[in-house]
Design a protein around this motif. Structure first.
Motif, PDB file in Angstrom:
ATOM      1  N   GLY A 129       0.836  -1.192   0.000  1.00  0.00           N
ATOM      2  CA  GLY A 129       0.000   0.000   0.000  1.00  0.00           C
ATOM      3  C   GLY A 129       0.870   1.241   0.000  1.00  0.00           C
ATOM      4  N   ARG A 130       0.512   2.207   0.833  1.00  0.00           N
ATOM      5  CA  ARG A 130       1.274   3.444   0.943  1.00  0.00           C
ATOM      6  C   ARG A 130       1.365   3.838   2.411  1.00  0.00           C
ATOM      7  NH1 ARG A 130      -2.472   7.174  -2.758  1.00  0.00           N
ATOM      8  NH2 ARG A 130      -3.928   6.354  -1.231  1.00  0.00           N
ATOM      9  N   THR A 131       2.378   4.612   2.729  1.00  0.00           N
ATOM     10  CA  THR A 131       2.471   5.263   4.032  1.00  0.00           C
ATOM     11  C   THR A 131       2.339   6.755   3.810  1.00  0.00           C
ATOM     12  OG1 THR A 131       3.929   3.545   4.934  1.00  0.00           O
ATOM     13  CG2 THR A 131       3.868   5.660   6.087  1.00  0.00           C
ATOM     14  N   LYS A 132       1.335   7.349   4.432  1.00  0.00           N
ATOM     15  CA  LYS A 132       1.146   8.789   4.341  1.00  0.00           C
ATOM     16  C   LYS A 132       1.701   9.433   5.610  1.00  0.00           C
ATOM     17  CE  LYS A 132      -3.041   8.603   1.498  1.00  0.00           C
ATOM     18  NZ  LYS A 132      -4.471   9.004   1.411  1.00  0.00           N
ATOM     19  N   ILE A 133       2.434  10.517   5.438  1.00  0.00           N
ATOM     20  CA  ILE A 133       3.070  11.199   6.562  1.00  0.00           C
ATOM     21  C   ILE A 133       2.756  12.687   6.483  1.00  0.00           C
ATOM     22  CG2 ILE A 133       5.276  11.834   7.610  1.00  0.00           C
ATOM     23  CD1 ILE A 133       6.388   9.189   6.739  1.00  0.00           C
ATOM     24  N   SER A 134       2.472  13.280   7.652  1.00  0.00           N
ATOM     25  CA  SER A 134       2.178  14.706   7.707  1.00  0.00           C
ATOM     26  C   SER A 134       2.827  15.312   8.944  1.00  0.00           C
ATOM     27  CB  SER A 134       0.665  14.920   7.746  1.00  0.00           C
ATOM     28  OG  SER A 134       0.350  16.305   7.745  1.00  0.00           O
ATOM     29  N   PRO A 135       3.377  16.508   8.848  1.00  0.00           N
ATOM     30  CA  PRO A 135       3.980  17.151  10.021  1.00  0.00           C
ATOM     31  C   PRO A 135       2.912  17.639  10.997  1.00  0.00           C
ATOM     32  CG  PRO A 135       4.061  18.620   8.143  1.00  0.00           C
ATOM     33  CD  PRO A 135       3.543  17.316   7.632  1.00  0.00           C
ATOM     34  N   PHE A 136       3.095  17.290  12.267  1.00  0.00           N
ATOM     35  CA  PHE A 136       2.243  17.786  13.336  1.00  0.00           C
ATOM     36  C   PHE A 136       2.879  19.025  13.967  1.00  0.00           C
ATOM     37  CE2 PHE A 136       1.016  17.918  17.840  1.00  0.00           C
ATOM     38  CZ  PHE A 136      -0.366  17.904  17.735  1.00  0.00           C
ATOM     39  N   LYS A 137       4.211  18.983  14.047  1.00  0.00           N
ATOM     40  CA  LYS A 137       4.963  20.119  14.594  1.00  0.00           C
ATOM     41  C   LYS A 137       6.367  20.102  13.998  1.00  0.00           C
ATOM     42  CE  LYS A 137       6.840  20.095  18.736  1.00  0.00           C
ATOM     43  NZ  LYS A 137       7.058  20.142  20.205  1.00  0.00           N
ATOM     44  N   GLY A 138       6.871  21.261  13.632  1.00  0.00           N
ATOM     45  CA  GLY A 138       8.237  21.358  13.142  1.00  0.00           C
ATOM     46  C   GLY A 138       8.378  21.004  11.675  1.00  0.00           C
ATOM     47  N   CYS A 139       9.642  20.868  11.242  1.00  0.00           N
ATOM     48  CA  CYS A 139       9.939  20.647   9.834  1.00  0.00           C
ATOM     49  C   CYS A 139      10.068  19.160   9.520  1.00  0.00           C
ATOM     50  CB  CYS A 139      11.219  21.376   9.438  1.00  0.00           C
ATOM     51  SG  CYS A 139      12.700  20.676  10.182  1.00  0.00           S
ATOM     52  N   SER A 140      10.138  18.854   8.228  1.00  0.00           N
ATOM     53  CA  SER A 140      10.155  17.467   7.772  1.00  0.00           C
ATOM     54  C   SER A 140      11.492  17.047   7.181  1.00  0.00           C
ATOM     55  CB  SER A 140       9.060  17.253   6.714  1.00  0.00           C
ATOM     56  OG  SER A 140       7.784  17.560   7.215  1.00  0.00           O
ATOM     57  N   SER A 141      12.532  17.830   7.385  1.00  0.00           N
ATOM     58  CA  SER A 141      13.791  17.574   6.673  1.00  0.00           C
ATOM     59  C   SER A 141      14.396  16.217   7.020  1.00  0.00           C
ATOM     60  CB  SER A 141      14.797  18.689   6.965  1.00  0.00           C
ATOM     61  OG  SER A 141      15.029  18.807   8.358  1.00  0.00           O
ATOM     62  N   ILE A 142      14.461  15.862   8.306  1.00  0.00           N
ATOM     63  CA  ILE A 142      15.055  14.585   8.691  1.00  0.00           C
ATOM     64  C   ILE A 142      14.225  13.420   8.173  1.00  0.00           C
ATOM     65  CG2 ILE A 142      15.590  13.071  10.647  1.00  0.00           C
ATOM     66  CD1 ILE A 142      16.410  15.547  12.211  1.00  0.00           C
ATOM     67  N   VAL A 143      12.910  13.516   8.348  1.00  0.00           N
ATOM     68  CA  VAL A 143      12.028  12.460   7.870  1.00  0.00           C
ATOM     69  C   VAL A 143      12.159  12.311   6.363  1.00  0.00           C
ATOM     70  CG1 VAL A 143       9.638  11.693   7.701  1.00  0.00           C
ATOM     71  CG2 VAL A 143      10.417  12.829   9.775  1.00  0.00           C
ATOM     72  N   SER A 144      12.215  13.427   5.646  1.00  0.00           N
ATOM     73  CA  SER A 144      12.354  13.388   4.195  1.00  0.00           C
ATOM     74  C   SER A 144      13.663  12.733   3.778  1.00  0.00           C
ATOM     75  CB  SER A 144      12.280  14.799   3.607  1.00  0.00           C
ATOM     76  OG  SER A 144      11.040  15.403   3.881  1.00  0.00           O
ATOM     77  N   ASP A 145      14.747  13.053   4.486  1.00  0.00           N
ATOM     78  CA  ASP A 145      16.051  12.474   4.149  1.00  0.00           C
ATOM     79  C   ASP A 145      16.042  10.959   4.323  1.00  0.00           C
ATOM     80  OD1 ASP A 145      17.020  14.974   3.584  1.00  0.00           O
ATOM     81  OD2 ASP A 145      18.045  15.231   5.508  1.00  0.00           O
ATOM     82  N   ILE A 146      15.424  10.492   5.393  1.00  0.00           N
ATOM     83  CA  ILE A 146      15.381   9.049   5.640  1.00  0.00           C
ATOM     84  C   ILE A 146      14.489   8.362   4.610  1.00  0.00           C
ATOM     85  CG2 ILE A 146      14.609   7.278   7.272  1.00  0.00           C
ATOM     86  CD1 ILE A 146      15.556   9.163   9.517  1.00  0.00           C
TER      87      ILE A 146
END
Length: 297
Positions: free
Chosen positions: A141-158
């Motif tokens: 399927g898919r994993t959907k991710i959304s920021p609750f607080k702060g930036c997404s740079s680390i998550v995006s890099d991983i």
């Protein structure tokens, strides 16, 4: 990148199996024998009949053992979150944290955390725990991710190092709408499969079950702020893609565990009560699951 995963069930091990080949992954488990098997035998992923042995590290979940991490993924059941947040304040040391729970009852706990970056996610993959160190990827399927607080740079890099055709990701801007849509999907599929004791796909194949799906879907969206007009199609799509799966709620009942019914239909009923909207099918299914929980064991 250093990634930690708390929650060594089917979803936690599935994430570990895809993240570990390109990152340094530690799985935190409460069971000594699971830690030993993961460390000594590795993590076994089965997909489409093929077996992949993946090297991971495993530690017993203790407050002092949670190191400083680039990303900490929390994959425990929603009802475990209050104790986890209180007992393990060191999760605040992670640079970024990702919660992947069903329902929406956990959102108010996230405000208590000091992490600079907090994300929420919804998982649409099918997975089955085969043993303490083996997981089968039963539906892509898919994993959907959304920021609750702060930036997404680390998550995006991983995610850049992990994403593939077998494990795709989607970033969403509106975490509330994303979780609401997943809540609708869970509200329809999980309780019905649990009461009927059937696989997800049987809801589509059985005309009588399918009609009940429609009624329940219309009840749920009558109280939730759903903007996606194609959401019914998504419910059917998820059901179809995970057709051979037994829902997580059904597996919880079969294995004598508590379910997440309070975080799913319990939350829907709470919203319905505030809006003074009667939800008879939702109410029936909620109390049916609670009764089955009481009878467990």
């Amino acid at each position: 990148m250093k990634v930690g995963i708390i929650g060594a069930g089917a979803i936690g091990l599935l994430f570990a199996s895809y993240i570990a080949p390109t990152n340094n992954v530690t799985i935190y488990t409460r069971k000594l024998d699971q830690r030993e098997r993961l460390n000594n035998e590795g993590l076994l992923l089965i997909r489409n009949g093929h077996k992949f042995n993946i090297k991971v590290s495993a530690e017993i979940l203790q407050n002092q053992s949670i190191e400083q991490l680039d990303l900490l993924i929390i994959a425990v059941k929603q009802y475990h979150l209050p104790d986890l947040i209180v007992q393990f304040p060191s999760i605040n040391q992670a640079k970024s944290i990702l919660f992947i729970q069903n329902g929406m009852g956990h959102i108010h706990y996230l405000d208590k955390l000091d992490n600079d970056s907090i994300h929420v996610g919804v998982v649409e993959h099918g997975s089955m725990l085969l043993s303490s160190h083996a997981v089968e990827h039963t539906g892509i399927g898919r994993t959907k991710i959304s920021p609750f607080k702060g930036c997404s740079s680390i998550v995006s890099d991983i995610i850049t190092t992990v994403e593939s055709e077998n494990f795709p990701f989607i970033f969403e801007e509106d975490w509330s709408q994303m979780l609401t849509e997943k809540l609708v999907i869970n509200s329809v599929i999980n309780p019905l499969t649990s009461v009927y004791r059937v696989t997800n796909g049987e809801l589509l194949r059985n005309n009588f079950f399918f009609e009940t799906m429609k009624v329940l879907f219309n009840e749920v969206i009558s109280v939730l702020p759903c903007k996606n007009r194609e959401l019914w199609d998504r419910v059917v799509e998820v059901c179809d893609k995970t057709s051979i799966n037994r829902s997580s709620m059904l597996k919880d009942l079969e294995e004598g565990r508590l379910t997440e019914i309070d975080a799913i239909l319990g939350y829907v009923l709470e919203i319905g009560k505030r809006k003074e909207i009667d939800l008879p099918i939702t109410n029936f299914l909620y109390h049916s699951i609670k009764g089955l929980e009481k009878r467990r064991g």
